[in-house]
Structures are given as C-alpha cells and as structure tokens.
Write a protein that holds these residues in place. Structure first.
Motif, PDB file in Angstrom:
ATOM      1  N   GLN A   1       0.815  -1.215   0.000  1.00 40.18           N
ATOM      2  CA  GLN A   1       0.000   0.000   0.000  1.00 40.18           C
ATOM      3  C   GLN A   1       0.853   1.271   0.000  1.00 40.18           C
ATOM      4  O   GLN A   1       0.362   2.342  -0.356  1.00 40.18           O
ATOM      5  N   ILE A   2       2.108   1.154   0.402  1.00 38.73           N
ATOM      6  CA  ILE A   2       2.998   2.318   0.467  1.00 38.73           C
ATOM      7  C   ILE A   2       4.287   1.997  -0.275  1.00 38.73           C
ATOM      8  O   ILE A   2       4.923   0.961  -0.027  1.00 38.73           O
ATOM      9  N   THR A   3       4.673   2.879  -1.189  1.00 44.08           N
ATOM     10  CA  THR A   3       5.960   2.765  -1.879  1.00 44.08           C
ATOM     11  C   THR A   3       6.785   4.009  -1.571  1.00 44.08           C
ATOM     12  O   THR A   3       6.305   5.132  -1.764  1.00 44.08           O
ATOM     13  N   VAL A   4       7.977   3.819  -1.072  1.00 43.02           N
ATOM     14  CA  VAL A   4       8.889   4.920  -0.757  1.00 43.02           C
ATOM     15  C   VAL A   4      10.053   4.878  -1.736  1.00 43.02           C
ATOM     16  O   VAL A   4      10.818   3.915  -1.758  1.00 43.02           O
ATOM     17  N   LEU A   5      10.166   5.916  -2.574  1.00 40.01           N
ATOM     18  CA  LEU A   5      11.318   6.065  -3.468  1.00 40.01           C
ATOM     19  C   LEU A   5      12.326   6.972  -2.767  1.00 40.01           C
ATOM     20  O   LEU A   5      12.164   8.189  -2.722  1.00 40.01           O
ATOM     21  N   ASP A   6      13.339   6.367  -2.196  1.00 36.52           N
ATOM     22  CA  ASP A   6      14.340   7.091  -1.415  1.00 36.52           C
ATOM     23  C   ASP A   6      15.365   7.707  -2.363  1.00 36.52           C
ATOM     24  O   ASP A   6      16.155   7.004  -2.996  1.00 36.52           O
ATOM     25  N   MET A   7      15.366   9.044  -2.457  1.00 29.68           N
ATOM     26  CA  MET A   7      16.287   9.756  -3.349  1.00 29.68           C
ATOM     27  C   MET A   7      17.255  10.630  -2.564  1.00 29.68           C
ATOM     28  O   MET A   7      17.731  11.656  -3.054  1.00 29.68           O
ATOM     29  N   ASN A   8      17.555  10.213  -1.337  1.00 25.68           N
ATOM     30  CA  ASN A   8      18.425  11.004  -0.479  1.00 25.68           C
ATOM     31  C   ASN A   8      19.846  11.099  -1.024  1.00 25.68           C
ATOM     32  O   ASN A   8      20.548  12.082  -0.791  1.00 25.68           O
ATOM     33  N   GLU A   9      20.287  10.071  -1.749  1.00 23.68           N
ATOM     34  CA  GLU A   9      21.689  10.017  -2.196  1.00 23.68           C
ATOM     35  C   GLU A   9      21.931  10.740  -3.520  1.00 23.68           C
ATOM     36  O   GLU A   9      23.073  10.832  -3.960  1.00 23.68           O
ATOM     37  N   VAL A  10      20.896  11.211  -4.172  1.00 28.61           N
ATOM     38  CA  VAL A  10      21.074  11.772  -5.514  1.00 28.61           C
ATOM     39  C   VAL A  10      20.770  13.266  -5.515  1.00 28.61           C
ATOM     40  O   VAL A  10      20.094  13.792  -4.628  1.00 28.61           O
ATOM     41  N   GLU A  11      21.290  13.935  -6.543  1.00 27.70           N
ATOM     42  CA  GLU A  11      21.114  15.383  -6.661  1.00 27.70           C
ATOM     43  C   GLU A  11      19.790  15.706  -7.350  1.00 27.70           C
ATOM     44  O   GLU A  11      19.086  14.836  -7.851  1.00 27.70           O
ATOM     45  N   ASP A  12      19.482  17.010  -7.372  1.00 29.79           N
ATOM     46  CA  ASP A  12      18.196  17.449  -7.911  1.00 29.79           C
ATOM     47  C   ASP A  12      18.004  17.046  -9.368  1.00 29.79           C
ATOM     48  O   ASP A  12      16.876  16.815  -9.809  1.00 29.79           O
ATOM     49  N   GLU A  13      19.085  16.960 -10.132  1.00 31.99           N
ATOM     50  CA  GLU A  13      18.959  16.558 -11.532  1.00 31.99           C
ATOM     51  C   GLU A  13      18.353  15.169 -11.647  1.00 31.99           C
ATOM     52  O   GLU A  13      17.479  14.922 -12.497  1.00 31.99           O
ATOM     53  N   ILE A  14      18.802  14.248 -10.806  1.00 32.55           N
ATOM     54  CA  ILE A  14      18.270  12.889 -10.817  1.00 32.55           C
ATOM     55  C   ILE A  14      16.849  12.870 -10.264  1.00 32.55           C
ATOM     56  O   ILE A  14      15.979  12.145 -10.758  1.00 32.55           O
ATOM     57  N   VAL A  15      16.601  13.673  -9.226  1.00 35.67           N
ATOM     58  CA  VAL A  15      15.258  13.738  -8.638  1.00 35.67           C
ATOM     59  C   VAL A  15      14.231  14.132  -9.700  1.00 35.67           C
ATOM     60  O   VAL A  15      13.139  13.550  -9.783  1.00 35.67           O
ATOM     61  N   GLU A  16      14.583  15.117 -10.526  1.00 34.74           N
ATOM     62  CA  GLU A  16      13.648  15.560 -11.562  1.00 34.74           C
ATOM     63  C   GLU A  16      13.381  14.455 -12.574  1.00 34.74           C
ATOM     64  O   GLU A  16      12.245  14.266 -13.024  1.00 34.74           O
ATOM     65  N   VAL A  17      14.409  13.723 -12.961  1.00 34.35           N
ATOM     66  CA  VAL A  17      14.229  12.634 -13.930  1.00 34.35           C
ATOM     67  C   VAL A  17      13.303  11.571 -13.355  1.00 34.35           C
ATOM     68  O   VAL A  17      12.325  11.147 -13.998  1.00 34.35           O
ATOM     69  N   VAL A  18      13.583  11.109 -12.133  1.00 30.29           N
ATOM     70  CA  VAL A  18      12.771  10.056 -11.511  1.00 30.29           C
ATOM     71  C   VAL A  18      11.332  10.527 -11.325  1.00 30.29           C
ATOM     72  O   VAL A  18      10.373   9.819 -11.683  1.00 30.29           O
ATOM     73  N   ALA A  19      11.164  11.724 -10.768  1.00 26.76           N
ATOM     74  CA  ALA A  19       9.815  12.227 -10.486  1.00 26.76           C
ATOM     75  C   ALA A  19       9.005  12.391 -11.766  1.00 26.76           C
ATOM     76  O   ALA A  19       7.829  12.006 -11.828  1.00 26.76           O
ATOM     77  N   ALA A  20       9.628  12.954 -12.803  1.00 24.98           N
ATOM     78  CA  ALA A  20       8.898  13.213 -14.048  1.00 24.98           C
ATOM     79  C   ALA A  20       8.497  11.915 -14.741  1.00 24.98           C
ATOM     80  O   ALA A  20       7.337  11.753 -15.156  1.00 24.98           O
TER      81      ALA A  20
END
Length: 647
Positions: free
Chosen positions: A466-485
C-alpha cells in the motif's frame, strides 16, 4: 452590525467571559471559537475574531448579582464574523456562507461537542453495516489529524474522500513539522481500526531526504510496504529482498526505454531545429531494429544501405570506410545486409569479398524512393545502442545531402556520451538481458509501484503493498527531476488506459516539492513541473492525486498550487510566502492568518474541501517519527569525548 461582522454582548451573568450551562462551564473568549445565532429554522454559525470590554459610563449599572468589582465596571463584547448556516434538523449538513442574517438583539449560544461535529461534518466518522441487527464498522469516513487548539480535548477529523480524493498542499517553514504531519496523516489512515484496513490504498512517496521508511516501519498487518532506493555514487542495496513480512526493499532501476521522446529531448537538451529530428529518428531506429517483424525488413535495408553509401561518400580511404561499415554492421544488420552478406573483411586482402568501389552497385537494389521513418515504441534496447543509432540517423541524413548535420548535432552526441558515462545515471541504464520479463514492461513497472501482483490463476491482481517509498536522499536534484517526471508520467498513462476509471486511486506525496515542481524552470535538463501540472489539471478524472510538501509556497508551480483543494499550513514567516498563502485563502479572516508566523512547532491551520471551516490544531504525534529530528547541539558539543563512532 454589518454583513461581514457582528458584535455580541455577553450576558451580565458572565464571569470573565465564562458562561455556566447545564453541562458545565464554557469559556467563550477564545479567538477562533464558534457561537450559534438561532433563526427560525437554522443557526448562523459565527467565528470569534475579537474580544473587548467597555467600561461603564456614569449612570450605567449592570443587572447582576455578581459582586466582582471588575465585572461591575465593564461590559464584555465578542467580535464575530459569520461563517455559515447549521439547520436545526440534525440530519441536515452545515452550509458554508450565510444568506439570511439575524436581527438586532438576537440571542447567541455557545457551541457543544455535537454542534462542532455537525459544523465540521465529522459526525459518524465510521461507516457501519448491519450484521444480524448489530452495527459493524466497515470503513472510515474521516480520520483523526490532531487536537483543536480552541476547543478543549476536541479531536479534529478530516473527511477521507475530500482529502485524498483531491490535490493537497502541506506548507511551512523548515522545522515546523511538515514531515511529521505527512507521516501522522498516513499513519492515522492505516493504524489499527475497528473498520476494515485500508488495503486498497496506494501511496507513492518521492522521498528526497530519506525520511519516511522509518515512519512507516510499524504499520499493522496486512499493510505492505515497498522501499526502493535510487542509488547515487554508492550502489549498495541488493535486488528485491523481503525485510520483514510486510516490507520489500530493492534497488530502484528505471529502464531508459520507458522514457518518452519528449523526456529524451529534455534529458539530452536537444535543440528544436536539427537535434530533435535526429534524436527522434535515432529512437525510432532502436525500436525498428528491436522488432522482429519481417514486414519491416525493406525499411531496415533501405536505411542501412543509405548509411553505408553515406560512409563511402565521406571517407577518405577504403580502409576508413570499411572500418566504419564494419562497426555499423556490428550493431545494425538484417538477413540481407550484414557483415556476413557484405563480406566485409577484417583484413583488406579482398579476394572474393565485395570491394568498396563495388558496394554502390550491391546496395542500389535496397534503396526505396519514399519511406516513412519508424516511430519510437519503447521497446527494450541497450543504452549504448542509442549512441550508435544517433550515428546511423546522422549517416542517413547525410545520405540525403545534409553534409553539415554532424556538426549541428555534435553537442547532442556529447551530452549522450556524458549521460552514458556518469555513475549517478547508472539506475537509468540497465541491460535488458538482466531484467525479468515483467521488469521490461512499463505497465508492469507501474503495477509494482502501486503494489499490484497478477494473480497466479485467473485474471486480476492481488494488492501486495500500500505504500511505496522512493528514497532519493543520495542523488542530486537533476536525478530527482528525472525520476519524479518519468515515474509520474508512467503512472498517469497507466491509469488513463485503465478499463475502469478511478478503480485504483493513487496518491503521490512530493516531499520538498519546490525542488522539482517549481514555478520557474530549473537549470537541469528535465522539467518535472510539466507533468505535475498536467496531473494537477487532469489527474482527478483517472484517480491520480498529488500531495505537496514544501517550505516555499511562493516558489511552487502556480498551476499545481491553484488546483489544490486542501491546505495544511504550519508556521510561515517569509513575507513572500505569507502573501502567497493570503492570496490562496480569501475567505479566511485576517485574525487567523496573522497567527501563522507565530504558530508553535507541530501546530497548523487546515482549510479546504476536507473540513467545513478553517481550523487551527495541534498535529497528532507521529509514531514512529520520520528521520527529520533537529540536531541536539548542546548534547553534541559539550561532551567528555568528541570522537565520532558512526558517520
């Protein structure tokens, strides 16, 4: 008295703004509390926004038996503003807004707990069914979010359908308690209830700070969790491994062929005039040569023949041309055009092999007058193959006389090589041969994220998590934008194609949303705000909802924020952010908004569709809390031994 505000004079029997009723004492001098003004068939509900006293003039005398000197010297008043109407009939709901106003000298009543339940529309928080005449709770109508700061020991409840069935924003300064509020809200939905557990829920957390795995570690069975870590420079997490009976932990991989043409263009920053057409052709070529359809052989042969002729026309020597042709044939070939059929030798003692000068005659039969270039179909391919497809696309364009296309696309090729070599993009470059069949399919990928697993027999799915956590603590904002989009677009498209609309509602929780749902484009290639703006406008139709969590509301996309129907606002002190909140809430009194800069930690104002009236409350404790604790400076500084054991 006016349409916007009333003045209430307290009874002469009131002792220091305290009224005595048959059910006890009631202190009415609280900013934000409610009073009721009865009309013929309904009450006008008004909010207390001010308190004042006026000393008696000479000759005035209060009619009271109270012998308190202060009470005898002053008349007490409440300043109130009308909020809505509450019918006398208990089964009729509270209505926001007032159309009939009370006359002068109307009686004014204090509110009781049952009145608050009706005003806040949370009476009957559990839905019940009859089982042999006995009511059995089956599902929640509202969940407990905290305790009112105005009404003693009154639990503030929020309507589930309206809160999770719309877009929401949780705003506040850093350290004001946003992460704990997010955790407490979700824990409240999943905690052990007398009703059925929320097994049909689907939450996906974009956890940019690595906070929420801890917060959901103790949810009761049968609630399941998927924890996926987006690896940065240290790829340390193994493939899917059950941590306990309820959690699965895995390394997050996002196959590059899941990306759309638009996302590839943003990632590689392809320019409009020349680079985008070449990139789209190259992506189409990866799909063309990945397909086993024999009907496509004519098109494949035409493209390869054109590229080989372009090599021959541009190379300075037979040795150079044969080397490039050999490299091309190693990646792209057909039954009729391959290293074997062209017999391109490793050494140049031609013998019976085709000579470079004879190749034009050999290739001429494969050329077509008019062809339609292939579309990109998201078929699996190795990441490095796109680099070779770019070269093939450039060669094909050169075969049509565009001799400068290689210069125009050199920056595109350079950016591709950079992405191909950077370790932080390794999660985007899995080898298709290392993935299971279901991991290569975008729809199956989304089904894993939302916790679905195909039934072993028959059709349909079982709800695994029921819950999925995508942990992006280790990556920079550039990667965060790619994953989120990309993830958001994949979920949106999967729900949009679903045979039954709104059959599986999905809630995306965007932590630190101002980093990738910005009102102004970031300096990075991927602009994730575009897909979130589309989801904000269209997601409700398909059951996809957004919850933003941000400390800078003024930096968020105005389009996304304008579509939010619920707001939980913690302490905000920045003038720009305060003004932004004020523009979002024209119906909230200035007295309430003026308290936002001084709200204590763990306190917030909630307003929107999920509550009938704006309410200030203390957020319930999150247990466990997210990993967002404040640093205990004095305990860490003033120590006997300053050694650090774990960092």
């Amino acid at each position: 008295m006016s349409a916007n505000d009333f003045t209430v004079e307290l009874s002469s029997t009131a002792d220091s703004f305290t009224l005595v009723g048959f059910d006890g004492q009631h202190y009415v001098a609280r900013i934000g509390s409610f009073v009721l003004i009865p009309l013929q068939t309904e009450y006008v509900v008004a909010e207390v926004v001010g308190l004042r006293e006026r000393e008696l003039s000479s000759g005035e005398q209060l009619q009271t038996d109270i012998h308190d000197a202060q009470s005898l010297r002053a008349i007490k008043f409440l300043d109130v503003v009308p909020l809505g109407s509450l019918p006398f009939r208990p089964n009729e709901p509270f209505r926001f807004g007032v159309s009939i106003y009370p006359p002068l000298y109307s009686d004014v009543l204090y509110t009781q707990t049952e009145d608050l339940d009706r005003i806040l529309e949370v009476s009957g928080a559990e839905e019940e069914t009859e089982d042999g005449g006995t009511p059995i709770p089956t599902r929640l109508r509202a969940f407990d979010i905290g305790t009112s700061v105005v009404f003693d020991n009154y639990k503030v409840k929020v309507k589930i359908d309206e809160f999770f069935g719309g877009h929401s924003a949780i705003l506040g300064n850093t350290g004001s308690g946003k992460s704990c509020t997010v955790a407490a809200i979700v824990q409240s939905v999943f905690e052990k209830q007398s009703a059925n557990p929320a097994q049909g829920a689907s939450f996906i957390f974009f956890d940019t700070n690595g906070e929420y795995r801890q917060a959901f570690a103790k949810l009761p069975a049968p609630i399941g969790r998927l924890y996926a870590s987006v690896p940065g420079y240290d790829d340390h997490l193994p493939d899917p491994v059950p941590i306990d009976g309820q959690e699965i932990a895995m390394r997050f991989r996002l196959p590059h062929w899941f990306m759309s043409s638009d996302e590839w263009e943003m990632l590689l920053r392809a320019s409009d005039r020349t680079q985008r057409p070449i990139l789209r052709t190259a992506l189409g070529l990866t799909s063309l040569f990945a397909a086993a359809d024999p009907d496509l052989a004519v098109l494949k042969n035409h493209i390869l023949a054109s590229a080989i002729l372009a090599i021959l026309a541009s190379s300075e020597s037979p040795t150079a041309s044969l080397g490039r042709i050999q490299g091309l044939m190693s990646s792209f070939s057909t039954d009729k055009l391959s290293r074997k059929t062209l017999a391109v030798p490793m050494q140049f003692n031609y013998g019976n092999f085709v000579r470079p000068q004879d190749l034009p005659d050999t290739l001429q039969p494969f050329l077509q007058d008019e062809v339609e270039m292939p579309d990109y179909r998201n078929l699996p391919f190795k990441f490095e193959l796109l680099g070779k497809a770019l070269d093939l696309a450039i060669l094909y364009e050169e075969s049509h006389g565009n001799r400068h296309i290689r210069d125009y696309t050199s920056s595109l090729v350079t950016r591709f090589k950079s992405i191909a070599s950077r370790k932080e993009f390794q999660f985007l470059r899995p080898d298709p041969s290392t993935l299971a069949v279901h991991e290569r399919n975008p729809s199956a990928f989304v089904e894993i994220l939302v916790g679905l697993q195909a039934k072993e027999t028959g059709s349909g799915y079982d709800k695994r998590t029921q819950i999925t956590v995508l942990d992006m603590n280790e990556v920079e904002d550039e990667i965060v934008e790619v994953v989120a989009a990309v993830v958001t677009r994949l979920v949106f498209e999967r729900l949009r194609r679903s045979a039954s609309r709104n059959a599986l509602p999905v809630n995306l929780v965007l932590e630190e949303a101002h980093r990738y749902v910005s009102d102004t484009p970031t300096d990075f290639a991927m602009n994730a705000a575009k897909i979130f703006e589309r989801v904000a406008k269209e997601g409700r139709k398909y059951g996809l909802f957004i919850t933003l969590a941000s400390q800078r509301p003024s930096e968020l996309s105005k389009t996304v924020l304008s579509q939010c129907s619920n707001f939980v606002v913690h302490r905000i002190q920045n003038p720009e952010d305060l003004q932004h909140v004020r523009r979002m809430t024209p119906f909230i009194s200035d007295a309430v908004l003026s308290r936002l800069p001084s709200l204590p930690k763990q306190h917030a104002l909630i307003f929107g569709n999920s509550v009938s009236v704006p309410t200030t409350f203390k957020v319930r404790d999150a247990a466990p809390t997210p990993r967002s604790d404040d640093a205990k400076i004095r305990h860490l500084w003033f120590v006997d031994d300053a050694s650090v054991n774990d960092l």
